[in-house]
Design an enzyme around this catalytic site. Structure first.
Site, PDB file in Angstrom:
ATOM      1  N   GLU A 132      94.571 -14.753  68.228  1.00 34.78           N
ATOM      2  CA  GLU A 132      93.802 -15.087  69.439  1.00 34.78           C
ATOM      3  C   GLU A 132      93.597 -16.593  69.606  1.00 34.78           C
ATOM      4  O   GLU A 132      93.250 -17.058  70.684  1.00 34.78           O
ATOM      5  CB  GLU A 132      92.443 -14.378  69.424  1.00 34.78           C
ATOM      6  CG  GLU A 132      92.591 -12.874  69.403  1.00 34.78           C
ATOM      7  CD  GLU A 132      91.334 -12.113  69.787  1.00 34.78           C
ATOM      8  OE1 GLU A 132      90.385 -12.725  70.305  1.00 34.78           O
ATOM      9  OE2 GLU A 132      91.316 -10.893  69.572  1.00 34.78           O
ATOM     10  N   TYR A 151      84.659 -16.034  70.014  1.00 36.30           N
ATOM     11  CA  TYR A 151      85.281 -15.612  68.742  1.00 36.30           C
ATOM     12  C   TYR A 151      86.535 -16.432  68.453  1.00 36.30           C
ATOM     13  O   TYR A 151      86.665 -17.031  67.375  1.00 36.30           O
ATOM     14  CB  TYR A 151      85.626 -14.114  68.788  1.00 36.30           C
ATOM     15  CG  TYR A 151      86.599 -13.687  67.697  1.00 36.30           C
ATOM     16  CD1 TYR A 151      86.214 -13.696  66.357  1.00 36.30           C
ATOM     17  CD2 TYR A 151      87.915 -13.307  68.008  1.00 36.30           C
ATOM     18  CE1 TYR A 151      87.106 -13.327  65.348  1.00 36.30           C
ATOM     19  CE2 TYR A 151      88.810 -12.941  67.005  1.00 36.30           C
ATOM     20  CZ  TYR A 151      88.398 -12.956  65.680  1.00 36.30           C
ATOM     21  OH  TYR A 151      89.275 -12.609  64.685  1.00 36.30           O
ATOM     22  N   LYS A 162      87.358 -19.190  65.451  1.00 37.14           N
ATOM     23  CA  LYS A 162      88.467 -19.041  64.484  1.00 37.14           C
ATOM     24  C   LYS A 162      89.400 -20.247  64.584  1.00 37.14           C
ATOM     25  O   LYS A 162      89.884 -20.760  63.565  1.00 37.14           O
ATOM     26  CB  LYS A 162      89.240 -17.743  64.735  1.00 37.14           C
ATOM     27  CG  LYS A 162      88.502 -16.464  64.411  1.00 37.14           C
ATOM     28  CD  LYS A 162      88.141 -16.296  62.932  1.00 37.14           C
ATOM     29  CE  LYS A 162      89.333 -16.007  62.054  1.00 37.14           C
ATOM     30  NZ  LYS A 162      88.920 -15.700  60.655  1.00 37.14           N
ATOM     31  N   ASP A 208      85.272  -4.971  83.374  1.00 36.94           N
ATOM     32  CA  ASP A 208      86.146  -5.660  82.423  1.00 36.94           C
ATOM     33  C   ASP A 208      85.337  -6.531  81.460  1.00 36.94           C
ATOM     34  O   ASP A 208      84.219  -6.966  81.783  1.00 36.94           O
ATOM     35  CB  ASP A 208      87.150  -6.532  83.198  1.00 36.94           C
ATOM     36  CG  ASP A 208      88.454  -6.722  82.434  1.00 36.94           C
ATOM     37  OD1 ASP A 208      88.535  -6.295  81.261  1.00 36.94           O
ATOM     38  OD2 ASP A 208      89.394  -7.307  83.010  1.00 36.94           O
TER      39      ASP A 208
HETATM   40  P1  NAD Z   1      85.230  -7.009  59.661  1.00 36.93           P
HETATM   41  O1  NAD Z   1      84.250  -7.382  60.725  1.00 36.93           O
HETATM   42  O2  NAD Z   1      85.594  -5.572  59.477  1.00 36.93           O
HETATM   43  O3  NAD Z   1      84.700  -7.524  58.236  1.00 36.93           O
HETATM   44  C1  NAD Z   1      84.132  -8.788  58.066  1.00 36.93           C
HETATM   45  C2  NAD Z   1      83.491  -8.829  56.681  1.00 36.93           C
HETATM   46  O4  NAD Z   1      82.966 -10.153  56.475  1.00 36.93           O
HETATM   47  C3  NAD Z   1      82.333  -7.848  56.494  1.00 36.93           C
HETATM   48  O5  NAD Z   1      82.437  -7.193  55.252  1.00 36.93           O
HETATM   49  C4  NAD Z   1      81.102  -8.740  56.531  1.00 36.93           C
HETATM   50  O6  NAD Z   1      80.014  -8.241  55.774  1.00 36.93           O
HETATM   51  C5  NAD Z   1      81.650 -10.034  55.944  1.00 36.93           C
HETATM   52  N1  NAD Z   1      80.875 -11.211  56.357  1.00 36.93           N
HETATM   53  C6  NAD Z   1      80.518 -11.545  57.631  1.00 36.93           C
HETATM   54  N2  NAD Z   1      79.782 -12.671  57.622  1.00 36.93           N
HETATM   55  C7  NAD Z   1      79.693 -13.068  56.326  1.00 36.93           C
HETATM   56  C8  NAD Z   1      79.052 -14.154  55.666  1.00 36.93           C
HETATM   57  N3  NAD Z   1      78.359 -15.073  56.358  1.00 36.93           N
HETATM   58  N4  NAD Z   1      79.154 -14.262  54.329  1.00 36.93           N
HETATM   59  C9  NAD Z   1      79.857 -13.326  53.608  1.00 36.93           C
HETATM   60  N5  NAD Z   1      80.462 -12.262  54.171  1.00 36.93           N
HETATM   61  C10 NAD Z   1      80.370 -12.129  55.520  1.00 36.93           C
HETATM   62  O7  NAD Z   1      86.500  -7.913  59.930  1.00 36.93           O
HETATM   63  P2  NAD Z   1      88.065  -7.568  59.846  1.00 36.93           P
HETATM   64  O8  NAD Z   1      88.482  -6.929  61.091  1.00 36.93           O
HETATM   65  O9  NAD Z   1      88.335  -6.922  58.547  1.00 36.93           O
HETATM   66  O10 NAD Z   1      88.670  -9.058  59.843  1.00 36.93           O
HETATM   67  C11 NAD Z   1      88.776  -9.789  58.629  1.00 36.93           C
HETATM   68  C12 NAD Z   1      89.383 -11.152  58.922  1.00 36.93           C
HETATM   69  O11 NAD Z   1      90.670 -10.990  59.500  1.00 36.93           O
HETATM   70  C13 NAD Z   1      88.578 -11.987  59.919  1.00 36.93           C
HETATM   71  O12 NAD Z   1      88.608 -13.317  59.494  1.00 36.93           O
HETATM   72  C14 NAD Z   1      89.318 -11.816  61.244  1.00 36.93           C
HETATM   73  O13 NAD Z   1      89.150 -12.952  62.060  1.00 36.93           O
HETATM   74  C15 NAD Z   1      90.742 -11.677  60.745  1.00 36.93           C
HETATM   75  N6  NAD Z   1      91.638 -10.887  61.621  1.00 36.93           N
HETATM   76  C16 NAD Z   1      91.269  -9.627  62.023  1.00 36.93           C
HETATM   77  C17 NAD Z   1      92.153  -8.872  62.798  1.00 36.93           C
HETATM   78  C18 NAD Z   1      91.795  -7.471  63.253  1.00 36.93           C
HETATM   79  O14 NAD Z   1      92.542  -6.891  64.058  1.00 36.93           O
HETATM   80  N7  NAD Z   1      90.724  -6.859  62.771  1.00 36.93           N
HETATM   81  C19 NAD Z   1      93.385  -9.407  63.170  1.00 36.93           C
HETATM   82  C20 NAD Z   1      93.713 -10.701  62.752  1.00 36.93           C
HETATM   83  C21 NAD Z   1      92.831 -11.424  61.962  1.00 36.93           C
HETATM   84  O1  DAU Z   2      94.445 -10.034  67.966  1.00 34.22           O
HETATM   85  C1  DAU Z   2      93.702 -10.007  66.784  1.00 34.22           C
HETATM   86  C2  DAU Z   2      92.269  -9.637  67.087  1.00 34.22           C
HETATM   87  O2  DAU Z   2      92.266  -8.252  67.446  1.00 34.22           O
HETATM   88  C3  DAU Z   2      91.327  -9.890  65.923  1.00 34.22           C
HETATM   89  O3  DAU Z   2      91.282 -11.267  65.657  1.00 34.22           O
HETATM   90  C4  DAU Z   2      89.912  -9.381  66.239  1.00 34.22           C
HETATM   91  O4  DAU Z   2      89.077  -9.542  65.111  1.00 34.22           O
HETATM   92  C5  DAU Z   2      90.015  -7.918  66.598  1.00 34.22           C
HETATM   93  O5  DAU Z   2      88.736  -7.436  66.965  1.00 34.22           O
HETATM   94  C6  DAU Z   2      91.012  -7.690  67.735  1.00 34.22           C
HETATM   95  O6  DAU Z   2      90.509  -8.227  68.992  1.00 34.22           O
HETATM   96  P1  DAU Z   2      90.643  -7.417  70.376  1.00 34.22           P
HETATM   97  O7  DAU Z   2      89.599  -7.884  71.292  1.00 34.22           O
HETATM   98  O8  DAU Z   2      92.045  -7.405  70.846  1.00 34.22           O
HETATM   99  O9  DAU Z   2      90.319  -5.911  69.822  1.00 34.22           O
HETATM  100  P2  DAU Z   2      89.421  -4.726  70.411  1.00 34.22           P
HETATM  101  O10 DAU Z   2      89.689  -3.529  69.557  1.00 34.22           O
HETATM  102  O11 DAU Z   2      88.007  -5.127  70.634  1.00 34.22           O
HETATM  103  O12 DAU Z   2      90.072  -4.465  71.841  1.00 34.22           O
HETATM  104  C7  DAU Z   2      91.439  -4.130  71.991  1.00 34.22           C
HETATM  105  C8  DAU Z   2      91.716  -4.022  73.488  1.00 34.22           C
HETATM  106  O13 DAU Z   2      91.025  -2.879  74.021  1.00 34.22           O
HETATM  107  C9  DAU Z   2      91.233  -5.219  74.284  1.00 34.22           C
HETATM  108  O14 DAU Z   2      92.148  -5.493  75.346  1.00 34.22           O
HETATM  109  C10 DAU Z   2      89.902  -4.749  74.884  1.00 34.22           C
HETATM  110  C11 DAU Z   2      90.113  -3.256  75.061  1.00 34.22           C
HETATM  111  N1  DAU Z   2      88.886  -2.419  74.926  1.00 34.22           N
HETATM  112  C12 DAU Z   2      88.145  -2.573  73.787  1.00 34.22           C
HETATM  113  C13 DAU Z   2      86.990  -1.839  73.602  1.00 34.22           C
HETATM  114  C14 DAU Z   2      86.151  -2.012  72.361  1.00 34.22           C
HETATM  115  C15 DAU Z   2      88.544  -1.491  75.900  1.00 34.22           C
HETATM  116  O15 DAU Z   2      89.254  -1.335  76.920  1.00 34.22           O
HETATM  117  N2  DAU Z   2      87.404  -0.768  75.722  1.00 34.22           N
HETATM  118  C16 DAU Z   2      86.600  -0.904  74.622  1.00 34.22           C
HETATM  119  O16 DAU Z   2      85.558  -0.206  74.542  1.00 34.22           O
END
Ligand code: NAD
Ligand code: DAU
Length: 353
Positions: free
Chosen positions: A136, A159, A163, A289
């Site tokens: 992102e 967000y 990052k 949205d």
């Molecule tokens: P998540 O929200 O499921 O988990 C985040 C974790 O970080 C939790 O266990 C929380 O307790 C911990 N945390 C938050 N604040 C903290 C603090 N101040 N000190 C210590 N621990 C803390 O997140 P996720 O989806 O597993 O994402 C993990 C990493 O990967 C993030 O950095 C996110 O930006 C990155 N990322 C996520 C996705 C995705 O699709 N979920 C994609 C690309 C990158």
């Molecule tokens: O691209 C990587 C990112 O993907 C990570 O860095 C983020 O931590 C992770 O949360 C994710 O971000 P998105 O915003 O893409 O994910 P999310 O699951 O929130 O939403 C996916 C898509 O679905 C987005 O276009 C918004 C849409 N959406 C999401 C929710 C929660 C809906 O239409 N309805 C919903 O209720």
């Protein structure tokens, strides 16, 4: 027992972090894996019950923003590597509460970098600071094109801006102090243990409960989905074989518009739940949205494919079925989460849409 490497994984109780911790604990019995997590609403130690008794695993409840707490962890375990995943990670929450994202994602990352430089200052040999980031940071694509490692940063939500800022800090510490850093930027993950605020687990949970499926806007936004275990495998590989000061994009080569993904999910769940064909689709409800909603993300992951030999392994339909089945057979995990502050979040996020 003396360990060959002592690696801190921050955010190891979260979704991706727990898969990374499990993989490292099981793959490398000669490494000590120190899970540093403050356990926010998204952190859940239940994610690690299958490995938390292993001799090479330890948990430390510490906030990454806490200088003394992090310094103590470095000294206590003589840490020589960090894989940094701790973050506030949900875009919608960053719109309603941006300052929490600035604090954890920017200040927390700066604190970790500062502690690493202070603790390792005299010797960076065999040290590594690996920062896990998101696609992102590159902004939003139109119908064409892909994010490359060289794509200029253009974050558009609190967000992604937080990052992006953390990525800049990591590179600056690498450049200024010679800290051996590496960064990866990954697309949307899905799979077991994802908090049910994100699209796929939220919609699985709502389908089970026959609740509305709140599709933002027209559902035309596009995401590139990767199974979480494939991401964990890439992280393992980059930690060991990635070049210092380099960035690697990770993606699923698997683009779906939200509405097509949701329709697939509905169809798969009609059959898994023995419902009439088309029954779940009737739950779809188009709602207001997301503010500033990025249109499309798509990753070009040819660098990690060619240089490190990684590629996404799990086919989407296969990963989606595995994910659905995991949520259905772990209803207690979901219910425990939903009994907490989740109710208030859900109400604030969806009731007025
Ligand atoms: P998540 O929200 O499921 O988990 C985040 C974790 O970080 C939790 O266990 C929380 O307790 C911990 N945390 C938050 N604040 C903290 C603090 N101040 N000190 C210590 N621990 C803390 O997140 P996720 O989806 O597993 O994402 C993990 C990493 O990967 C993030 O950095 C996110 O930006 C990155 N990322 C996520 C996705 C995705 O699709 N979920 C994609 C690309 C990158
Ligand atoms: O691209 C990587 C990112 O993907 C990570 O860095 C983020 O931590 C992770 O949360 C994710 O971000 P998105 O915003 O893409 O994910 P999310 O699951 O929130 O939403 C996916 C898509 O679905 C987005 O276009 C918004 C849409 N959406 C999401 C929710 C929660 C809906 O239409 N309805 C919903 O209720």
């Amino acid at each position: 027992m003396s360990f060959e490497k002592r690696i801190v994984v921050t955010g190891g109780a979260g979704f991706i972090g727990s898969h990374v911790v499990r993989k490292l604990v099981l793959n490398y019995p000669n490494y000590q894996i120190i899970n540093v997590d403050v356990l926010t609403y998204a952190g859940n130690l239940e994610n690690l019950v299958d490995i938390d008794q292993k001799a090479n695993y330890v948990f430390e409840k510490v906030d990454i923003c806490d200088q003394e707490g992090i310094s103590n962890v470095f000294a206590k375990y003589n840490v020589n590597g960090i894989i940094h995943l701790a973050a506030e990670s949900h875009v919608d929450r960053s719109i309603s509460d941006p300052l929490a994202f600035i604090q954890t994602n920017i200040v927390g990352t700066a604190n970790l970098l500062n502690c690493a430089v202070a603790f390792w200052r005299n010797d960076f040999t065999d040290k590594r600071f690996y920062h896990v980031s998101t696609d992102e940071v590159y902004g939003s694509l139109g119908d064409e094109g892909f994010f490359l490692e060289s794509t200029p940063y253009d974050p558009k939500s609190p967000y992604s801006a937080s990052k992006a800022s953390s990525d800049h800090l990591v590179r600056a510490f690498g450049h200024t102090y010679g800290l051996p850093i590496v960064i990866s930027n990954c697309s949307n993950n899905y799979g077991p243990n994802q908090f049910p605020e994100k699209l796929i687990p939220l919609f699985i949970s709502n389908i089970v409960a026959k609740k509305d499926l709140p599709v933002y806007g027209k559902g035309e936004n596009v995401r590139d989905w990767l199974y979480v275990e494939d991401h964990a495998e890439a992280i393992d590989l980059i930690y060991h074989n990635g070049e210092n000061q380099e960035t690697y994009n990770i993606g699923g080569e698997n683009e779906w518009s939200n509405i097509n993904l949701i329709k697939l999910l509905c169809t798969e769940m009609d059959s898994v739940l023995n419902r009439e064909s088309g029954e779940n689709e009737e739950l779809i409800s188009y709602v207001k949205d997301r503010a500033g909603h990025d249109f499309r993300y798509a990753i070009d992951c040819s660098k990690i494919k060619h240089e490190l030999g990684w590629s996404p392994k799990t086919r989407f339909e296969e990963g989606l079925i595995k994910t659905i089945k995991w949520y259905l057979s772990n209803s207690e995990w979901v219910e425990n989460i939903k009994s907490g502050e989740y109710q208030a979040y859900y109400k604030a996020q969806y009731e007025s849409r």
